[in-house]
Design an enzyme around this catalytic site. Sequence first.
Site, PDB file in Angstrom:
ATOM      1  N   GLN B 236       0.826  -1.203   0.000  1.00 57.04           N
ATOM      2  CA  GLN B 236       0.000   0.000   0.000  1.00 57.04           C
ATOM      3  C   GLN B 236       0.865   1.260   0.000  1.00 57.04           C
ATOM      4  O   GLN B 236       0.352   2.359  -0.146  1.00 57.04           O
ATOM      5  CB  GLN B 236      -0.913   0.018   1.238  1.00 57.04           C
ATOM      6  CG  GLN B 236      -1.908  -1.148   1.284  1.00 57.04           C
ATOM      7  CD  GLN B 236      -2.724  -1.211   2.557  1.00 57.04           C
ATOM      8  OE1 GLN B 236      -2.830  -2.270   3.171  1.00 57.04           O
ATOM      9  NE2 GLN B 236      -3.337  -0.110   2.987  1.00 57.04           N
ATOM     10  N   ARG B 383      -8.601  -1.166   8.302  1.00 58.55           N
ATOM     11  CA  ARG B 383      -9.629  -0.303   7.733  1.00 58.55           C
ATOM     12  C   ARG B 383      -9.963   0.876   8.649  1.00 58.55           C
ATOM     13  O   ARG B 383     -11.132   1.183   8.920  1.00 58.55           O
ATOM     14  CB  ARG B 383     -10.896  -1.080   7.404  1.00 58.55           C
ATOM     15  CG  ARG B 383     -11.686  -0.337   6.328  1.00 58.55           C
ATOM     16  CD  ARG B 383     -12.828  -1.122   5.764  1.00 58.55           C
ATOM     17  NE  ARG B 383     -13.436  -0.341   4.718  1.00 58.55           N
ATOM     18  CZ  ARG B 383     -13.831  -0.840   3.553  1.00 58.55           C
ATOM     19  NH1 ARG B 383     -13.664  -2.103   3.264  1.00 58.55           N
ATOM     20  NH2 ARG B 383     -14.399  -0.067   2.660  1.00 58.55           N
ATOM     21  N   CYS B 384      -8.920   1.530   9.143  1.00 58.59           N
ATOM     22  CA  CYS B 384      -9.150   2.746   9.921  1.00 58.59           C
ATOM     23  C   CYS B 384      -7.853   3.509   9.972  1.00 58.59           C
ATOM     24  O   CYS B 384      -6.826   3.014   9.576  1.00 58.59           O
ATOM     25  CB  CYS B 384      -9.627   2.411  11.332  1.00 58.59           C
ATOM     26  SG  CYS B 384      -8.445   1.472  12.318  1.00 58.59           S
ATOM     27  N   GLU B 754     -13.188   4.290   5.556  1.00 61.73           N
ATOM     28  CA  GLU B 754     -12.986   3.668   6.857  1.00 61.73           C
ATOM     29  C   GLU B 754     -14.074   4.022   7.858  1.00 61.73           C
ATOM     30  O   GLU B 754     -14.262   3.317   8.847  1.00 61.73           O
ATOM     31  CB  GLU B 754     -11.602   4.057   7.378  1.00 61.73           C
ATOM     32  CG  GLU B 754     -10.527   3.531   6.425  1.00 61.73           C
ATOM     33  CD  GLU B 754      -9.146   4.064   6.710  1.00 61.73           C
ATOM     34  OE1 GLU B 754      -9.047   5.109   7.359  1.00 61.73           O
ATOM     35  OE2 GLU B 754      -8.183   3.428   6.272  1.00 61.73           O
TER      36      GLU B 754
END
Lengths: 161, 804
Positions: B236, B383-384, B754
């Site tokens: 990523q 996912r945050c 998110e």
Amino acid sequence: MANKHTVSFKLNGNDVDVVVEARELLIHTLRERLATTGPHIGCETTHCGACTVDLDGASVKSCTVLTVQCQDAEVLTIEGLEQNGELHALQEGFTQEHGLQCGYCTPGMITRAYRLLQENPNPSEEDIRYWMAGNLCRCTGYQNIVKAVQFAAEKLSSAQA
Amino acid sequence: MAASPDLIEREAALQGLGVSRLRKEDARFIRGQGTFIDDIKLPGMLFGAMVRSPYAHARIKSINKDKALAMPGVTAVLVADDLRPLGLHWMPTIGGDTQAVLADEKVCFQMQEVAMVIASDRYTAADAADMVEVEYEELPAIVDPHKAMDDDAPIIREDIADKDEVSHGPRTHPNHIFTWEAGDKDATDAVFDNAAVTVKEEILNPRVHPCPIETCGCVASFDKVTGQLTVNVTSQVPHLFRTVLAMLSGIPESKIRVISGDIGGGFGNKVPIYPGYVIAVVASIVTGLPIKWIESRIENISTTGFARDYHGIGELAADKDGRIKALRFFALADHGAFNSHVSATKLPAGLFSICTGSYDIPTAYCRVDAVYTNKAPGGVAYRCSLRVTEAVYLIERMIDILALKVGVDKAEIRRRNFIKEDMFPYNTSLGWTVDSGSYHNALDKVLKAVDYEGLLKEQAEKRANGELMGIGISTFTEIVGAGPTKVCDILGIGLFDSCEIRVNPTGSAIARFGTMSQGQGHATTYAQIIATELGLPSDEIQIEEGDTDTAPYGAGTWGSRSTPVGGAAAALAARKIRAKAQKIAAHLLEVGEADLEWEIDRFKVKGNPTQTKTMKEIAMVAHTGDLPEGMQQGLDASEYYDPPNLTFPFGAYVCVVDIDRFTGETKVRRFYALDDCGTRINPMIIEGQIHGGLTEAFAVAFGQEIPFDENGNHLGNSLMDYFIPTSFETPHWETDETVTPSPHHPIGAKGVAESPHVGGIPCFSNAVVDAFAHLGVTHMDMPHSAYRVWQQCKALGIDKHADT
């Protein structure tokens, strides 16, 4: 070549021959020997469904099928769905309804949905959710995948009408 | 006045901001033609397989490679001693610690990397990995972080046992990593001492895993002739990855090319740099051949990128009406065996101090103690943003607990404590400036949509009948878009991001970014931003990311930072181009720049609307000699955007559950999610992101957990045990929105992907606990699996039919 087996089958309508060890999994034969990288590997336990292909008219997870089991079989993968440059209604549906994000589960999803529509051309939302439960997606939450399958079902049935 | 048909048509032709444009990425994926890491095949490529520790804590007495090396097709077996001469047997971590690339004399978690076998194909490599003989002497393991700092606790990290500090302040125990705090402790304690009402609860965010369907992997390829290292990798953060490789290997950064191709989901799992990557690089340098290393699913869940493992204690002090006067939060953070926690250098507990949430809380203090245990290292943000789920979970659970205590409805107590619209930008007592919000409005809209009053009435009736129905509310504020370089850096590199745009003579364009899509649809949405700014059709704007040889430097995609940072860079780079185009237009139309106004895709002369120059016309002229005096040819720009602040998306969610008290099964009857992410770029993609985030929240709330036994053995690290919701059990999602733009972002956007995960988890938990609230239950830890919920029913004695 001791301990190797020649296996002949049809892949997306074409005859193929491969020489493999008895233990070789179909997913590896497809991906490593036959340049068919649409089906993906996501687990080793037949849970994720990323490797789903159609084998003699049934959905199978090609990570738990031995290639030597495929003698004389007809194998269909995502690569075989587009015909004469025309997308299958499911491929169109997944785009139109935003049924994919990262795209990793998509080939298995579409191949599974293809089998669903062969068996049940007019599935309800519950039918679709039940039939697709062997294919995991972490991106979409499935809601748009359901819509994508419904899109394809409608398109295919109106084409037949 | 309605826009003229001509204007509407021109606007529509751009497919710009606000349009549900279909995704440009899809064409390859629906045909099975994506290029994911395991699709990369290079001539002569070898395959790496890892030998891993069966023990959570043990000394390595010996490693015997002979049998493995004797197998046909095996090229090498690499162990720590092989990497030692290169200084690559250990590597620095993002968290300021060091991590063993291959276990150096001892192993500190089960499945730790001990050796890598390099062989001709994956079957041979796996066979040979089984033939590497490792002799261990088992040591007692620490699994429970509460025991990590006991006096008699075994020392996990002997390599740093005498170090007073591991980059984040003094240590008080060999298994202590850091203590971080924010806010005013004394003032907070004083408020608590005199408060009318206080509440306190232990709240766990269990160890979970992002578990993207594609595991991590790489193909490292070193060219011995040119000295060029190419690494295809599921990263990523391709640019940071290259910088770290350069620091580690001593190879000049210009000789390293990192390519992140298509990525099969990330969710934070693909941010860190893992030992497998480093070993693959070393193996390629040694052999001169490309090396592929791909994780199995069990390796993925066991060793790379776990999340959470925050053992919290929440406390609120309030007046008798439930107005919060102070907040005091603690967390014990289990970082595993090495501190490879993903965080910004100055923020060892990430953005945990956003834990005051959507509420006007005058006084607050929070503290996080991080410890080593014999578990896999890390702590990624699943996912945050960094530690935001943990923070939001605490405050959203605690405000419900306070509501119960003071006897105020859970919607009403939120209204009483919300930061009011006229208070923005709002400075929190823990130091953040929340950019914009409209919390009352969002909550009221949702309550009306679900008929909250009707639900309460129904719930009262069901309770009277002994049935369990829960209504959960979550009114969360996220903090995303890291981040201002004065606050946020990783390994000294600021978390800015970048965009380079080049307009071609015929008016098409290419734009490159430092971010990296993993399914978010950047190729679609970035083009929409540029299309609106430049007046060029988005279909003719090509987006590229992920190849460090061509893309400008940036910190990648995580923490919802692409739109807040990369999207801002796109808009500002486009505005530079438009400024140059305006000069050209003024020159061509023989007027002053100030006499021109912009209209969708062209400049026109004020008061003389027939005199125009379209951006396409200007693009061609920019490549001729007919330019203003002294102006160079070309129409391009680059922008390195250092955001002035983070952005603060928010939302109001309601969840309704029905629980079978005889089986503990929870049915999510309804989930209504209103998200406010500021300016909306592509509503279709936003909705898709929210569906996905809610589903991952559902997974965490109802089933995800990485359990261990007391010896540190994994009790569930494959998809046989680890919960990934299927289409059948995933609820139906209803979505809604309000739009409160960010005042400091060039197009007012805040980021969205998110929010549903962060806001969804407490909403599910609040609903489950609410189903038991009338029975005196104030909290239940996740995951709310049927078994655990049934245990609650059993404890309350409501699990038996009346006639049995």
